[in-house]
Design a protein around this motif. Structure first.
Motif, PDB file in Angstrom:
ATOM      1  N   GLY A 263      37.418  38.996  47.587  1.00 20.21           N
ATOM      2  CA  GLY A 263      37.395  40.134  48.497  1.00 20.21           C
ATOM      3  C   GLY A 263      37.773  39.766  49.916  1.00 20.21           C
ATOM      4  O   GLY A 263      37.390  40.438  50.869  1.00 20.21           O
ATOM      5  N   THR A 264      38.527  38.680  50.060  1.00 19.76           N
ATOM      6  CA  THR A 264      38.905  38.240  51.404  1.00 19.76           C
ATOM      7  C   THR A 264      40.375  38.495  51.695  1.00 19.76           C
ATOM      8  O   THR A 264      40.740  38.910  52.776  1.00 19.76           O
ATOM      9  CB  THR A 264      38.628  36.737  51.580  1.00 19.76           C
ATOM     10  N   GLY A 265      41.214  38.226  50.742  1.00 20.29           N
ATOM     11  CA  GLY A 265      42.642  38.449  50.947  1.00 20.29           C
ATOM     12  C   GLY A 265      43.304  37.292  51.654  1.00 20.29           C
ATOM     13  O   GLY A 265      42.737  36.688  52.552  1.00 20.29           O
ATOM     14  N   ILE A 266      44.502  36.954  51.210  1.00 18.07           N
ATOM     15  CA  ILE A 266      45.292  35.918  51.870  1.00 18.07           C
ATOM     16  C   ILE A 266      46.723  36.407  51.974  1.00 18.07           C
ATOM     17  O   ILE A 266      47.103  37.403  51.363  1.00 18.07           O
ATOM     18  CB  ILE A 266      45.271  34.591  51.076  1.00 18.07           C
ATOM     19  N   ALA A 267      47.506  35.709  52.769  1.00 21.07           N
ATOM     20  CA  ALA A 267      48.915  36.068  52.890  1.00 21.07           C
ATOM     21  C   ALA A 267      49.598  35.831  51.545  1.00 21.07           C
ATOM     22  O   ALA A 267      49.520  34.744  50.984  1.00 21.07           O
ATOM     23  CB  ALA A 267      49.570  35.226  53.974  1.00 21.07           C
ATOM     24  N   ARG A 268      50.246  36.843  51.031  1.00 21.20           N
ATOM     25  CA  ARG A 268      50.930  36.750  49.745  1.00 21.20           C
ATOM     26  C   ARG A 268      52.148  35.841  49.866  1.00 21.20           C
ATOM     27  O   ARG A 268      52.965  35.991  50.770  1.00 21.20           O
ATOM     28  CB  ARG A 268      51.360  38.149  49.290  1.00 21.20           C
TER      29      ARG A 268
ATOM     30  N   LYS B 243      50.939  35.828  62.191  1.00 24.10           N
ATOM     31  CA  LYS B 243      51.545  36.927  61.433  1.00 24.10           C
ATOM     32  C   LYS B 243      51.192  36.811  59.951  1.00 24.10           C
ATOM     33  O   LYS B 243      51.132  37.806  59.230  1.00 24.10           O
ATOM     34  CB  LYS B 243      53.067  36.914  61.606  1.00 24.10           C
ATOM     35  N   GLY B 244      50.968  35.574  59.521  1.00 22.35           N
ATOM     36  CA  GLY B 244      50.617  35.347  58.123  1.00 22.35           C
ATOM     37  C   GLY B 244      49.277  35.949  57.747  1.00 22.35           C
ATOM     38  O   GLY B 244      48.967  36.107  56.562  1.00 22.35           O
ATOM     39  N   CYS B 245      48.472  36.291  58.751  1.00 22.95           N
ATOM     40  CA  CYS B 245      47.160  36.889  58.492  1.00 22.95           C
ATOM     41  C   CYS B 245      47.248  38.406  58.275  1.00 22.95           C
ATOM     42  O   CYS B 245      46.241  39.043  57.939  1.00 22.95           O
ATOM     43  CB  CYS B 245      46.214  36.617  59.665  1.00 22.95           C
ATOM     44  N   GLN B 246      48.418  38.977  58.486  1.00 24.95           N
ATOM     45  CA  GLN B 246      48.550  40.434  58.430  1.00 24.95           C
ATOM     46  C   GLN B 246      48.223  41.022  57.062  1.00 24.95           C
ATOM     47  O   GLN B 246      47.777  42.166  56.971  1.00 24.95           O
ATOM     48  CB  GLN B 246      49.963  40.842  58.855  1.00 24.95           C
ATOM     49  N   SER B 247      48.438  40.242  56.002  1.00 28.24           N
ATOM     50  CA  SER B 247      48.149  40.763  54.662  1.00 28.24           C
ATOM     51  C   SER B 247      46.693  40.555  54.257  1.00 28.24           C
ATOM     52  O   SER B 247      46.282  40.965  53.172  1.00 28.24           O
ATOM     53  CB  SER B 247      49.069  40.095  53.629  1.00 28.24           C
ATOM     54  N   CYS B 248      45.918  39.921  55.138  1.00 31.42           N
ATOM     55  CA  CYS B 248      44.497  39.694  54.850  1.00 31.42           C
ATOM     56  C   CYS B 248      43.708  40.981  55.091  1.00 31.42           C
ATOM     57  O   CYS B 248      43.991  41.733  56.035  1.00 31.42           O
ATOM     58  CB  CYS B 248      43.958  38.567  55.738  1.00 31.42           C
TER      59      CYS B 248
END
Length: 241
Positions: free
Chosen positions: A34-39, A150-155
């Motif tokens: 439930g945290t999400g990471i950059a795809r 920017k890599g955190c945007q998909s989190c």
């Protein structure tokens, strides 16, 4: 299942066929936490393998077991060990620690002057990082490279990061600084040398004390012997008279 059932090695072009399985498992793992990471795309992961910037773990039967890759930021001044993932069927075998250790070593080999950092919500990863010598730091001590953030945007927590102006978020920031570690090593060596010199001094003092004690005993024995000889001479004179 033992850690000896696996090999943890730098990934090469021979391992690119695992890329899709790796990114799919990364995504599933992020959803489960439930945290999400950059795809990341399979092509991105495969490219890391081709560049020699990844570590892969394989079971002795050839099954993919784990993965992690290197990213560089701020012109190589900062390095991140990203995308740590272990195949669910092989968890609890100590693979995460083995992979983190190997990717850390690979990072040091390729970028000996770079600061190595990580952002994580996982307690297990934090523990491994601590064992490797990472220290918790504020976000301001990490790379300020915009491409990294920017890599955190998909989190799923990106709104929190933005709201807090990138000062903190749900992830804990950890850093391994080669300059600081060099200072720590120098300090340890200095303290070790001081301790060695102290022990030598104490040993010499003990030897000196023993020598002094022996000298005193010897002096007393000489005095006693002299006295006994004097008494003996006196007795002889008395007997002769």
């Amino acid at each position: 299942m033992e850690i000896t059932d696996f090999v943890v090695i730098p990934a090469t072009d021979k391992h690119t066929n695992y890329a899709l399985q790796i990114v799919d498992e990364m995504e599933e793992s992020a959803k489960a936490r439930g945290t999400g990471i950059a795809r990341r795309s399979p092509d991105y992961v495969a490219q890391k393998m081709l560049e020699g910037k990844a570590v892969i773990a394989l079971h002795k039967d050839g099954t993919w077991a784990g993965f992690c890759y290197i990213e560089t930021w701020s012109h190589g001044d900062f390095v991140a060990n990203s995308g740590l993932i272990v195949n669910p069927i092989y968890r609890k075998a100590g693979l995460a620690k083995a992979i983190k250790k190997r990717i850390f070593e690979l990072s040091r080999e390729k970028y000996p002057k770079a600061k190595i950092f990580g952002l994580t919500t996982g307690l297990a990863v934090m523990k491994i990082n601590s064992e490797l010598g990472y220290e918790p730091v504020t976000y301001s001590e990490l790379t300020q490279d915009e491409n990294f953030w920017k890599g955190c945007q998909s989190c799923v927590n990106f709104d929190i990061l933005t709201m807090k102006e990138r000062k903190n978020c749900m992830c804990t920031a950890m850093l391994w600084d080669p300059e600081e570690k060099a200072k720590e090593i120098e300090e340890k060596m200095r303290l070790a040398k001081e301790q060695e010199e102290k022990e030598k001094t104490e040993q010499m003092t003990k030897v000196s004390r023993k020598a002094t004690l022996l000298e005193r005993i010897e002096a007393k024995l000489r005095g006693s012997l002299k006295m006994m000889l004097g008494i003996s001479a006196l007795l002889i004179k008395i007997i002769q008279h």
